[in-house]
Structures are given as C-alpha cells and as structure tokens.
Design a protein around this motif. Sequence first.
Motif, short mmCIF file in Angstrom:
data_model
loop_
_atom_site.label_atom_id
_atom_site.label_comp_id
_atom_site.label_asym_id
_atom_site.label_seq_id
_atom_site.Cartn_x
_atom_site.Cartn_y
_atom_site.Cartn_z
N VAL A 75 0.83 -1.20 0.00
CA VAL A 75 0.00 0.00 0.00
C VAL A 75 0.87 1.26 0.00
O VAL A 75 0.65 2.19 -0.78
CB VAL A 75 -0.96 0.01 1.22
CG1 VAL A 75 -1.60 1.36 1.42
CG2 VAL A 75 -2.03 -1.06 1.04
N GLY A 76 1.86 1.28 0.88
CA GLY A 76 2.70 2.46 1.01
C GLY A 76 3.47 2.80 -0.26
O GLY A 76 3.43 3.94 -0.75
N TRP A 77 4.16 1.82 -0.81
CA TRP A 77 4.96 2.07 -2.01
C TRP A 77 4.07 2.32 -3.23
O TRP A 77 4.40 3.16 -4.08
CB TRP A 77 5.94 0.93 -2.25
CG TRP A 77 7.03 0.91 -1.22
CD1 TRP A 77 7.21 -0.03 -0.24
CD2 TRP A 77 8.05 1.89 -1.03
NE1 TRP A 77 8.28 0.31 0.55
CE2 TRP A 77 8.82 1.49 0.09
CE3 TRP A 77 8.38 3.07 -1.67
CZ2 TRP A 77 9.91 2.22 0.56
CZ3 TRP A 77 9.47 3.81 -1.20
CH2 TRP A 77 10.22 3.38 -0.10
N GLY A 78 2.95 1.64 -3.32
CA GLY A 78 2.02 1.90 -4.43
C GLY A 78 1.51 3.32 -4.41
O GLY A 78 1.43 3.99 -5.46
N ASP A 79 1.19 3.81 -3.21
CA ASP A 79 0.72 5.19 -3.09
C ASP A 79 1.83 6.19 -3.39
O ASP A 79 1.58 7.24 -4.00
CB ASP A 79 0.14 5.45 -1.70
CG ASP A 79 -1.31 5.01 -1.58
OD1 ASP A 79 -1.92 4.67 -2.61
OD2 ASP A 79 -1.83 5.02 -0.46
N LEU A 80 3.05 5.90 -2.96
CA LEU A 80 4.15 6.82 -3.25
C LEU A 80 4.39 6.92 -4.76
O LEU A 80 4.61 8.01 -5.29
CB LEU A 80 5.43 6.38 -2.53
CG LEU A 80 6.62 7.33 -2.73
CD1 LEU A 80 6.33 8.71 -2.15
CD2 LEU A 80 7.88 6.74 -2.13
N ILE A 81 4.31 5.79 -5.44
CA ILE A 81 4.45 5.81 -6.91
C ILE A 81 3.33 6.63 -7.53
O ILE A 81 3.56 7.45 -8.42
CB ILE A 81 4.50 4.37 -7.47
CG1 ILE A 81 5.79 3.68 -7.04
CG2 ILE A 81 4.35 4.37 -9.00
CD1 ILE A 81 5.82 2.18 -7.29
N ALA A 82 2.10 6.43 -7.05
CA ALA A 82 0.96 7.20 -7.58
C ALA A 82 1.14 8.69 -7.32
O ALA A 82 0.86 9.52 -8.20
CB ALA A 82 -0.35 6.70 -6.95
N ALA A 83 1.60 9.06 -6.14
CA ALA A 83 1.84 10.48 -5.83
C ALA A 83 2.91 11.07 -6.75
O ALA A 83 2.76 12.18 -7.25
CB ALA A 83 2.24 10.65 -4.37
N THR A 84 3.96 10.31 -6.98
CA THR A 84 5.03 10.76 -7.87
C THR A 84 4.51 10.94 -9.29
O THR A 84 4.80 11.95 -9.96
CB THR A 84 6.21 9.76 -7.84
OG1 THR A 84 6.66 9.65 -6.48
CG2 THR A 84 7.33 10.20 -8.74
N LEU A 85 3.73 9.97 -9.77
CA LEU A 85 3.14 10.09 -11.11
C LEU A 85 2.19 11.28 -11.20
O LEU A 85 2.11 11.95 -12.23
CB LEU A 85 2.42 8.79 -11.49
CG LEU A 85 3.32 7.59 -11.77
CD1 LEU A 85 2.49 6.31 -11.89
CD2 LEU A 85 4.16 7.82 -13.02
N ALA A 86 1.46 11.56 -10.12
CA ALA A 86 0.57 12.72 -10.10
C ALA A 86 1.38 14.01 -10.21
O ALA A 86 1.01 14.93 -10.96
CB ALA A 86 -0.27 12.72 -8.82
N LEU A 87 2.49 14.09 -9.48
CA LEU A 87 3.34 15.29 -9.55
C LEU A 87 3.97 15.45 -10.93
O LEU A 87 4.04 16.57 -11.46
CB LEU A 87 4.43 15.23 -8.48
CG LEU A 87 3.94 15.43 -7.05
CD1 LEU A 87 5.02 15.04 -6.04
CD2 LEU A 87 3.51 16.88 -6.84
N ILE A 88 4.40 14.35 -11.53
CA ILE A 88 4.94 14.41 -12.90
C ILE A 88 3.85 14.84 -13.87
O ILE A 88 4.09 15.65 -14.78
CB ILE A 88 5.56 13.05 -13.29
CG1 ILE A 88 6.80 12.77 -12.44
CG2 ILE A 88 5.90 13.02 -14.78
CD1 ILE A 88 7.31 11.34 -12.54
N SER A 89 2.64 14.33 -13.68
CA SER A 89 1.51 14.75 -14.53
C SER A 89 1.26 16.24 -14.41
O SER A 89 1.02 16.92 -15.42
CB SER A 89 0.24 13.98 -14.14
OG SER A 89 0.37 12.62 -14.41
#
Length: 167
Positions: A75-89
């Motif tokens: 859960v933690g790492w999946g969310d961190l990846i999603a947050a990073t992708l959101a910032l890149i977006s």
Amino acid sequence: MPPGFNLPFVLSVAGAFLTSAVVASVYVWPLLRTMPRYDALRLLAAFHAFRFLGMNFMIAGFVSSELSADFASEVGWGDLIAATLALISMAALSWRWSIAVPIVWIFNIWGTLDLLNAYYVGATKIQNPGLFGAGIYIPALYVPLLLVSHVLVFMILLRPGSEEQTP
C-alpha cells in the motif's frame, strides 16, 4: 455474514463512495467540464499528489504492529508511486509537454489499479479493519474520494472533442 465481515466499516466505505460520487456529480464535474482540459486534469492530479500519506501504513503506531508488513509495504509504495506520477503529470500539464496526456493516462491507470488492488488485498487478507489504527480514515474516506476523482480523470480523457482548450 461471512466470518470477519465488519458491517460498520463496509457501510462507512459505502457511504463515503456514495457521498463522493454525489458531490462530484453535483459540484465538481460541472466546474471541471467548463475548464480547459489541461487545467482540469492538473487540478485532479494535484489531489493525488497527497497520496504519499499511504506511506504511513508502514509506521508502527500509526497502524497496529499486527498489520501485515507485506500489505503495509504494498500500500505504502504503491501510493508513493501514484503520488510521484501525479506530480509528474502536474508538471507535464503545466509545461505543456507533448507527452502530457500519455503521462496522465499512466498516472490514472496506475493510481486506479493500485487503489483497487489495496481494497482487494485488504478485504481478502485483513480480517480486522481495526488494525489500520489511525489510518482507518484512508480506506474509509480518502480512497473513495480518490477513486471518484480517478473516474473524473477518465471522463475528461475520454471526452469527445477534448483537445486542449485555450483559456
């Protein structure tokens, strides 16, 4: 009811989904559909930039020490990846990169699948939602909001004639 079925928790999550969908359809979608595409997508991605909060599932005390470390890590790492992708977006949309929309697609697909996977694994492996401790608000409130906003992103991405509008 099946063993381990927690009706109050399920009703809480269902209520959050229903309320999130109603608020999105009545208040958020009418505003988003009038905005230029990149601005609307950037606004929705900004909401997901806070998904680093899922990293707290790996902190004993925030969650019960009895919570599966594998689940917490996933859960933690999946969310961190999603947050990073959101910032890149957000950056790609702000700077009008030619690959901005494909980046948003990647973020939105990853983010949606990550949340659905967390719900599935949580529902099938975690018998007691009390193990989430202080993090109970994440699956009970924040995840429904995030999933509804993912639907809004898909609606914008799939909307006919949704080429970039200029302000």
